[in-house]
Motif scaffolding. Sequence first.
Motif, PDB file in Angstrom:
ATOM      1  N   MET A   1      48.125  -8.092  55.045  1.00 45.94           N
ATOM      2  CA  MET A   1      49.881  -7.294  55.608  1.00 45.94           C
ATOM      3  C   MET A   1      49.027  -7.234  56.832  1.00 45.94           C
ATOM      4  O   MET A   1      49.999  -7.114  57.763  1.00 45.94           O
ATOM      5  CB  MET A   1      48.644  -6.069  54.134  1.00 45.94           C
ATOM      6  N   ALA A   2      48.116  -7.237  57.767  1.00 46.96           N
ATOM      7  CA  ALA A   2      47.434  -6.897  59.079  1.00 46.96           C
ATOM      8  C   ALA A   2      47.891  -7.969  60.051  1.00 46.96           C
ATOM      9  O   ALA A   2      48.412  -7.863  60.699  1.00 46.96           O
ATOM     10  CB  ALA A   2      45.524  -6.633  58.773  1.00 46.96           C
ATOM     11  N   GLN A   3      47.708  -9.592  59.126  1.00 44.62           N
ATOM     12  CA  GLN A   3      47.846 -10.602  60.115  1.00 44.62           C
ATOM     13  C   GLN A   3      49.294 -11.727  59.513  1.00 44.62           C
ATOM     14  O   GLN A   3      48.845 -12.781  60.011  1.00 44.62           O
ATOM     15  CB  GLN A   3      46.230 -11.864  60.225  1.00 44.62           C
ATOM     16  N   MET A   4      49.569 -11.333  58.414  1.00 49.43           N
ATOM     17  CA  MET A   4      50.311 -11.948  57.759  1.00 49.43           C
ATOM     18  C   MET A   4      49.012 -13.884  56.825  1.00 49.43           C
ATOM     19  O   MET A   4      49.762 -14.800  57.797  1.00 49.43           O
ATOM     20  CB  MET A   4      51.380 -12.778  58.019  1.00 49.43           C
ATOM     21  N   ARG A   5      48.326 -13.589  57.247  1.00 51.35           N
ATOM     22  CA  ARG A   5      47.172 -14.695  56.867  1.00 51.35           C
ATOM     23  C   ARG A   5      46.296 -14.450  55.869  1.00 51.35           C
ATOM     24  O   ARG A   5      45.764 -13.589  56.198  1.00 51.35           O
ATOM     25  CB  ARG A   5      46.755 -15.406  57.912  1.00 51.35           C
ATOM     26  N   ILE A   6      45.693 -15.658  54.936  1.00 48.23           N
ATOM     27  CA  ILE A   6      44.432 -15.517  53.834  1.00 48.23           C
ATOM     28  C   ILE A   6      43.814 -16.671  54.592  1.00 48.23           C
ATOM     29  O   ILE A   6      44.360 -18.009  54.690  1.00 48.23           O
ATOM     30  CB  ILE A   6      45.505 -16.222  52.246  1.00 48.23           C
ATOM     31  N   THR A   7      42.640 -15.891  54.381  1.00 48.30           N
ATOM     32  CA  THR A   7      41.800 -16.910  55.155  1.00 48.30           C
ATOM     33  C   THR A   7      41.193 -17.347  54.535  1.00 48.30           C
ATOM     34  O   THR A   7      40.895 -17.730  53.237  1.00 48.30           O
ATOM     35  CB  THR A   7      40.837 -15.560  56.172  1.00 48.30           C
ATOM     36  N   ASN A   8      41.128 -18.856  54.889  1.00 44.52           N
ATOM     37  CA  ASN A   8      40.035 -19.715  54.597  1.00 44.52           C
ATOM     38  C   ASN A   8      38.311 -19.562  53.437  1.00 44.52           C
ATOM     39  O   ASN A   8      38.743 -19.700  52.452  1.00 44.52           O
ATOM     40  CB  ASN A   8      40.071 -20.725  55.228  1.00 44.52           C
TER      41      ASN A   8
ATOM     42  N   TRP B   1      50.316  -3.252  62.099  1.00 45.51           N
ATOM     43  CA  TRP B   1      50.025  -4.657  61.023  1.00 45.51           C
ATOM     44  C   TRP B   1      51.239  -5.732  61.175  1.00 45.51           C
ATOM     45  O   TRP B   1      51.713  -5.235  61.324  1.00 45.51           O
ATOM     46  CB  TRP B   1      50.140  -4.348  59.447  1.00 45.51           C
ATOM     47  N   ALA B   2      51.269  -6.650  61.362  1.00 38.89           N
ATOM     48  CA  ALA B   2      52.529  -7.596  61.467  1.00 38.89           C
ATOM     49  C   ALA B   2      52.994  -7.483  60.437  1.00 38.89           C
ATOM     50  O   ALA B   2      53.993  -8.983  60.532  1.00 38.89           O
ATOM     51  CB  ALA B   2      51.117  -9.098  61.219  1.00 38.89           C
ATOM     52  N   SER B   3      52.752  -7.048  59.285  1.00 41.24           N
ATOM     53  CA  SER B   3      53.617  -7.282  58.353  1.00 41.24           C
ATOM     54  C   SER B   3      54.579  -6.160  57.835  1.00 41.24           C
ATOM     55  O   SER B   3      55.998  -6.405  57.633  1.00 41.24           O
ATOM     56  CB  SER B   3      53.093  -7.667  56.684  1.00 41.24           C
ATOM     57  N   TRP B   4      54.626  -5.447  59.388  1.00 42.23           N
ATOM     58  CA  TRP B   4      55.663  -4.436  59.093  1.00 42.23           C
ATOM     59  C   TRP B   4      56.123  -5.169  59.558  1.00 42.23           C
ATOM     60  O   TRP B   4      57.889  -4.733  59.622  1.00 42.23           O
ATOM     61  CB  TRP B   4      54.939  -3.483  60.149  1.00 42.23           C
ATOM     62  N   SER B   5      56.409  -5.602  60.859  1.00 34.27           N
ATOM     63  CA  SER B   5      58.102  -6.842  61.776  1.00 34.27           C
ATOM     64  C   SER B   5      58.223  -7.904  60.655  1.00 34.27           C
ATOM     65  O   SER B   5      59.255  -8.440  61.774  1.00 34.27           O
ATOM     66  CB  SER B   5      56.791  -6.760  63.361  1.00 34.27           C
ATOM     67  N   GLN B   6      57.562  -8.127  60.183  1.00 33.63           N
ATOM     68  CA  GLN B   6      57.861  -9.230  58.889  1.00 33.63           C
ATOM     69  C   GLN B   6      59.435  -8.955  58.381  1.00 33.63           C
ATOM     70  O   GLN B   6      59.435  -8.312  57.040  1.00 33.63           O
ATOM     71  CB  GLN B   6      57.874 -10.363  58.792  1.00 33.63           C
ATOM     72  N   ALA B   7      61.176  -9.883  58.602  1.00 33.51           N
ATOM     73  CA  ALA B   7      61.870  -8.684  58.200  1.00 33.51           C
ATOM     74  C   ALA B   7      62.405  -9.837  56.493  1.00 33.51           C
ATOM     75  O   ALA B   7      62.728  -9.973  56.338  1.00 33.51           O
ATOM     76  CB  ALA B   7      63.647  -9.280  59.004  1.00 33.51           C
ATOM     77  N   LYS B   8      61.394 -11.023  56.712  1.00 34.73           N
ATOM     78  CA  LYS B   8      61.880 -12.032  55.801  1.00 34.73           C
ATOM     79  C   LYS B   8      61.149 -12.596  54.935  1.00 34.73           C
ATOM     80  O   LYS B   8      61.322 -12.799  53.898  1.00 34.73           O
ATOM     81  CB  LYS B   8      63.184 -13.467  57.334  1.00 34.73           C
ATOM     82  N   LYS B   9      59.510 -12.405  54.964  1.00 25.66           N
ATOM     83  CA  LYS B   9      58.426 -12.686  55.104  1.00 25.66           C
ATOM     84  C   LYS B   9      58.008 -11.886  54.364  1.00 25.66           C
ATOM     85  O   LYS B   9      57.633 -10.589  54.885  1.00 25.66           O
ATOM     86  CB  LYS B   9      57.310 -13.749  56.086  1.00 25.66           C
TER      87      LYS B   9
END
Length: 164
Positions: A27-34, A133-141
């Motif tokens: 939610m915060a970074q739009m990534r799942i870390t390795n 959080w990066a996920s707030w600004s993602q319209a399609k993702k």
Amino acid sequence: MAITATSALWFLPFVLPICFYVMFTDMAQMRITNQAVVALALVFVVVGLFVLPFNTYLWRLLGLVTVLIIGVVLNAAGVMGAGDSKFLAAGAPFVALGDLRMLMALFMAVVLASVATHRLAKHTPLRRLAPDWASWSQAKKFPMGLALGATLAVYLILGAKYGA
């Protein structure tokens, strides 16, 4: 064969923090870390060796490899993110083959709840708790780590309570 309550109870204290971390970072970074994916796989490799019959343990490791190969193909086709496919692979060994139908139903319910909750929070004052959080600004993702982490966590919680 369904997941046993004993194995679910052993996995839970190690898996839950990883699931929460994955949900948060996606939610915060739009990534799942390795690191989270490797930690999840290591939990199964270490704990699973002690709590599962060896034959079951090996079959579940094969499941990890199988889901990873499928995930790589789906990622290459642009169907899903790399982090999502790696998390699915690392989480696959925790799921008993006999529970797949139940897991799919659980996943569908969690995805619907996750999307509705995330989109609702995005347009309410709750957003002020984490404005960057990066996920707030993602319209399609959508941060699928939210749904994937929650599904694995709920599956193990249900397994601990109602497992075979």
